[in-house]
Design an enzyme around this catalytic site. Structure first.
Site, PDB file in Angstrom:
ATOM      1  N   SER A  62      61.407  91.848  74.153  1.00 29.32           N
ATOM      2  CA  SER A  62      61.532  93.298  73.926  1.00 29.32           C
ATOM      3  C   SER A  62      62.929  93.702  73.470  1.00 29.32           C
ATOM      4  O   SER A  62      63.086  94.536  72.585  1.00 29.32           O
ATOM      5  CB  SER A  62      61.172  94.058  75.201  1.00 29.32           C
ATOM      6  OG  SER A  62      59.878  93.694  75.614  1.00 29.32           O
ATOM      7  N   ARG A 260      71.103  88.408  78.979  1.00 32.45           N
ATOM      8  CA  ARG A 260      70.434  89.700  78.793  1.00 32.45           C
ATOM      9  C   ARG A 260      70.816  90.631  79.946  1.00 32.45           C
ATOM     10  O   ARG A 260      70.684  90.255  81.105  1.00 32.45           O
ATOM     11  CB  ARG A 260      68.927  89.500  78.726  1.00 32.45           C
ATOM     12  CG  ARG A 260      68.168  90.804  78.684  1.00 32.45           C
ATOM     13  CD  ARG A 260      66.767  90.618  78.173  1.00 32.45           C
ATOM     14  NE  ARG A 260      65.875  91.590  78.783  1.00 32.45           N
ATOM     15  CZ  ARG A 260      64.614  91.756  78.445  1.00 32.45           C
ATOM     16  NH1 ARG A 260      64.088  90.986  77.506  1.00 32.45           N
ATOM     17  NH2 ARG A 260      63.860  92.639  79.040  1.00 32.45           N
ATOM     18  N   ASP A 262      69.670  93.743  81.224  1.00 33.50           N
ATOM     19  CA  ASP A 262      68.907  94.680  82.062  1.00 33.50           C
ATOM     20  C   ASP A 262      68.573  94.151  83.448  1.00 33.50           C
ATOM     21  O   ASP A 262      68.603  94.894  84.422  1.00 33.50           O
ATOM     22  CB  ASP A 262      67.650  95.195  81.341  1.00 33.50           C
ATOM     23  CG  ASP A 262      66.682  94.092  80.950  1.00 33.50           C
ATOM     24  OD1 ASP A 262      67.092  92.911  80.941  1.00 33.50           O
ATOM     25  OD2 ASP A 262      65.514  94.401  80.642  1.00 33.50           O
ATOM     26  N   ARG A 263      68.267  92.865  83.561  1.00 36.60           N
ATOM     27  CA  ARG A 263      67.917  92.318  84.878  1.00 36.60           C
ATOM     28  C   ARG A 263      69.106  91.624  85.557  1.00 36.60           C
ATOM     29  O   ARG A 263      68.955  90.967  86.574  1.00 36.60           O
ATOM     30  CB  ARG A 263      66.724  91.363  84.764  1.00 36.60           C
ATOM     31  CG  ARG A 263      65.421  92.078  84.453  1.00 36.60           C
ATOM     32  CD  ARG A 263      64.219  91.146  84.547  1.00 36.60           C
ATOM     33  NE  ARG A 263      62.978  91.843  84.266  1.00 36.60           N
ATOM     34  CZ  ARG A 263      62.292  92.558  85.157  1.00 36.60           C
ATOM     35  NH1 ARG A 263      62.743  92.680  86.395  1.00 36.60           N
ATOM     36  NH2 ARG A 263      61.157  93.155  84.826  1.00 36.60           N
ATOM     37  N   ASP A 400      52.568  94.505  77.309  1.00 35.86           N
ATOM     38  CA  ASP A 400      53.576  93.540  77.748  1.00 35.86           C
ATOM     39  C   ASP A 400      53.641  93.436  79.266  1.00 35.86           C
ATOM     40  O   ASP A 400      53.560  92.351  79.832  1.00 35.86           O
ATOM     41  CB  ASP A 400      54.952  93.923  77.195  1.00 35.86           C
ATOM     42  CG  ASP A 400      55.978  92.834  77.489  1.00 35.86           C
ATOM     43  OD1 ASP A 400      55.660  91.653  77.253  1.00 35.86           O
ATOM     44  OD2 ASP A 400      57.075  93.148  77.964  1.00 35.86           O
ATOM     45  N   ASP A 441      56.803  94.793  69.273  1.00 30.89           N
ATOM     46  CA  ASP A 441      58.109  94.127  69.251  1.00 30.89           C
ATOM     47  C   ASP A 441      57.982  92.616  69.387  1.00 30.89           C
ATOM     48  O   ASP A 441      58.889  91.868  69.038  1.00 30.89           O
ATOM     49  CB  ASP A 441      59.013  94.695  70.353  1.00 30.89           C
ATOM     50  CG  ASP A 441      58.309  94.731  71.710  1.00 30.89           C
ATOM     51  OD1 ASP A 441      57.078  94.513  71.766  1.00 30.89           O
ATOM     52  OD2 ASP A 441      58.987  94.988  72.718  1.00 30.89           O
ATOM     53  N   HIS A 442      56.853  92.155  69.924  1.00 32.49           N
ATOM     54  CA  HIS A 442      56.585  90.715  70.100  1.00 32.49           C
ATOM     55  C   HIS A 442      55.168  90.591  70.624  1.00 32.49           C
ATOM     56  O   HIS A 442      54.543  91.593  70.984  1.00 32.49           O
ATOM     57  CB  HIS A 442      57.568  90.078  71.099  1.00 32.49           C
ATOM     58  CG  HIS A 442      57.560  90.733  72.437  1.00 32.49           C
ATOM     59  ND1 HIS A 442      56.573  90.519  73.375  1.00 32.49           N
ATOM     60  CD2 HIS A 442      58.402  91.649  72.996  1.00 32.49           C
ATOM     61  CE1 HIS A 442      56.813  91.258  74.447  1.00 32.49           C
ATOM     62  NE2 HIS A 442      57.909  91.966  74.237  1.00 32.49           N
TER      63      HIS A 442
END
Length: 512
Positions: A62, A260, A262-263, A400, A441-442
C-alpha cells in the site's frame, strides 16, 4: 455551478488473476464493477517489482502503491535503496549506523537490532539485518542481540521458524549475534494505539518479562503447538540459565531495521519518547537509530536513511493551480491517501481537505468485512454534493485488510460491500458530469490460498491491477496497455486539462 470532479478510487488489495481458485475478487458478486467494466474503457497496470521501484518480482504494497500513484513517477523504495547500498558497500559507512555501533563499543554497552524477521520486503528485509550483523562484526562488537518480530502476514503464516533458522545460521557464519526476544508483529508492530499489545512486546525487550523459552526455535514451535501463527506469537524472552539473554538497558544502542514507518512508530515511541503516555513505563535513555524517518516529531533518534523529497506530486501540483482537493479513507488507509500519496509529506497541500472515517474496533477484520466502507461512501456523497472539489482521492481498505485475514468468505463479503459503495459513487460522479478512475495499489484478495500448500494466503501478490476510466467522455474510447501505477497521475491531469509537470515521468494512458 456544479464542479466536474475528477476522482480516483483506490480499491486496496484488489488484483487481477486468471486463476479462479481461492480468488475472492472473481468469486464475489459485483454487479456494479462488472457493469462499469463492460461499458467503459479499462486496462491493467503493473503494481509490483521494478515498475514501482521494488526489486524484480517483489510484490507491491500500500505504501509503495500510493507513493507511485501520487508522484506520477517510479519511486525507488527504501528496500531497493538499502539493498543496493549493502551490495555496493556504502551501507557500511552509513553515519547513523556507524555512530550507534561506535558508541556501543566505546561505552562497552550492548547493541540491539530490532525489527520484522522475514523477506517480505514490505516493512523490512532479513538481508538488511544480516548487513547490520556484518557491520557489527567489522566494528568488533561482541554484545549484539536481536529482537525478532515475527511476520506471517507479508509472508506465509507459519514461515517464521525458517527465518529464525536462517538468522541463526547467518549469526554463526558472521560470528556475532544472539536472539534475545521474539514477538508477533500483532504486538510489536501495532498501528492503532492498542497499547496493551505494544506493552507486551516492550516488556519482553526492556524488562525481560513475558513468555519464556530456552531458544527462539523452541518459542516458535510452542506457539505453533498453541495454534498461534507467526503474527500472533506472544512476546517471548529467550533465557540462558534462567536469565534473559539480554534486555535493552540505559546506555545501549538500538537499531530498528524496519524501513516502513507506519507500524514502527508506536514501539519506537514507547522506547524513546519522553512524553509517552501509552502505558506506564520508566524512561529509557538509549542511542536509538531508525532505519528511515518514522516520524518528524521524534527528535531523540538518529535516522539512517532520510526521506528523499519529491516535487510536483499530484496533490502539490493540483494545489499550485489553485484547485480544491479531498482525500478520504478510513483509519487503516488514511495515511496512505494523505502522507504517502503526498510523497511522504505530513502537511496537507493548500486547499486539500481530509476526511478520516474511523475503522471499526474489531480484533480482525474478517469479523466485520464491510469495515467502514458504507460510512466512507455516505461522507463522500455528502462532499460531492457540496460541489467544492476538483479532485478527490478515495481509498476502500476492505479487499486488502480482509484479504490479510486469509478468510476467503470474509474477503468475498468485503468485495461485495465495496461493490455496493462503488456503484453509488460512480452514479453520483456521473450525475455531476465528472470523471471516475478506479484502480488498486496492489493485489491481495484475488489470491486467498497458497497454491503450493492449499493453506490460507494472507500476503500481497504481484498481480496486475485494474484501471477503469468512467465518464460520459470515455464511452467508445480506449486506454493504452502496458501501464504502471506511475501513469495514473499524468492521465488524471490530462483529463483535468492540465499540463503534466516535467517531474512526472509516467505516461498518459488515454489513447488519442
Amino acid at each position: 455551478m456544479s464542479k466536474k470532479p475528477v476522482m480516483l478510487m483506490i480499491l486496496d488489495g484488489f488484483g487481477i488473476s486468471p486463476n479462479k481458485e481461492g480468488n475472492a475478487v472473481a468469486a464475489a458478486n459485483k454487479p456494479n464493477y462488472d457493469r462499469l467494466f463492460n461499458k467503459y474503457p479499462h486496462t491493467e497496470l503493473q503494481a509490483s517489482g521494478l515498475e514501482v521501484g521494488l526489486p524484480e518480482g517483489q510484490m507491491g504494497n500500500s505504501e509503495v502503491g500510493h507513493l507511485n500513484i501520487g508522484a506520477g513517477r517510479i519511486i525507488y523504495q527504501e528496500l531497493t535503496r538499502i539493498t543496493k547500498e549493502i551490495k555496493e558497500g556504502t551501507f557500511f559507512t552509513n553515519k547513523a549506523l556507524v555512530k550507534a555501533m561506535d558508541e556501543a563499543k566505546e561505552n562497552n554497552t550492548s547493541l540491539h537490532l530490532m525489527g520484522l524477521l522475514s523477506n517480505g520486503g514490505v516493512h523490512s528485509h532479513i538481508d538488511h539485518l544480516k548487513g547490520l550483523l556484518e557491520l557489527a562484526k567489522k566494528k568488533g562488537l561482541q554484545k549484539v542481540y536481536v529482537h525478532a518480530f515475527m511476520d506471517g502476514r507479508d509472508v506465509a503464516p507459519s514461515s517464521g521458524k525458517e527465518f529464525i533458522v536462517e538468522l541463526e545460521n547467518a549469526m554463526k557464519e558472521i560470528g556475532v549475534g544472539e536472539i534475545a526476544t521474539i514477538s508477533g508483529r500483532y504486538y510489536a508492530m501495532d498501528r492503532d494505539n492498542r497499547w496493551e499489545r505494544v506493552e507486551l512486546a516492550y516488556n519482553a525487550m526492556v524488562l525481560g518479562e513475558g513468555e519464556k523459552a530456552s531458544s527462539a526455535v523452541e518459542a516458535i514451535e510452542k506457539s505453533y503447538h498453541d495454534n498461534k501463527t507467526d503474527e500472533f506469537v506472544l512476546p517471548t524472552v529467550i533465557e540462558e540459565d534462567g536469565h534473559p539473554v539480554s534486555r535493552i538497558k540505559d546506555g545501549d544502542s538500538v537499531i530498528f531495521f524496519n524501513f516502513r514507518p507506519d507500524r514502527a512508530r508506536e514501539i519506537t515511541r514507547a522506547i524513546v519518547d519522553p512524553e509517552f503516555k501509552g502505558f506506564e513505563r520508566k524512561q529509557l535513555h538509549v542511542n536509538f537509530v531508525c532505519m528511515t524517518q518514522y516520524d518528524k516529531t521524534l527528535e531523540c533518534v538518529d535516522v539512517a536513511y532520510r526521506p528523499e523529497n519529491y516535487t510536483n506530486t499530484l496533490g502539490e501540483y493540483v494545489a499550485s493551480k489553485g484547485l480544491n482537493q479531498l482525500r478520504i479513507a478510513e483509519t487503516e488507509k488514511y495515511a496512505h491517501v494523505t502522507f504517502f500519496f503526498n510523497g511522504g509529506v505530513e502537511q496537507p497541500n493548500t486547499n486539500e481537505d481530509r476526511a478520516l472515517i474511523a475503522s471499526p474496533k474489531v480484533a480482525t477484520y474478517d469479523l466485520k468485512p464491510e469495515m467502514s466502507a458504507y460510512e466512507v461512501t455516505d461522507e463522500l456523497i455528502k462532499r460531492l454534493d457540496e460541489d467544492k472539489y476538483d479532485m478527490i482521492i478515495l481509498n476502500f481498505a476492505n479487499p486488502d485488510m480482509v484479504g490479510h485475514t486469509g478468510v476467503q468468505e470474509a474477503a468475498v463479503k468485503a468485495i461485495e460491500a465495496v461493490d455496493e459503495c462503488l456503484g453509488k459513487v460512480a452514479d453520483k460522479v456521473l450525475e455531476k458530469e465528472g470523471t471516475l478512475f478506479i484502480t488498486a495499489d496492489h493485489g491481495n484478495a484475488e489470491v486467498m490460498i497458497d497454491y503450493s500448500t492449499g493453506k490460507p494466503m494472507t500476503a500481497h501478490t504481484s498481480d496486475p491491477v485494474p484501471f477503469l476510466w468512467i465518464s460520459k467522455d470515455a464511452e467508445g474510447k480506449s486506454l493504452k496497455d502496458g501501464g504502471k501505477l506511475a501513469d495514473i497521475a499524468p492521465t488524471m491531469l490530462t483529463v483535468m486539462g492540465l499540463e503534466v509537470p516535467s517531474e512526472m515521468t509516467g505516461t498518459c494512458l488515454l489513447n488519442k
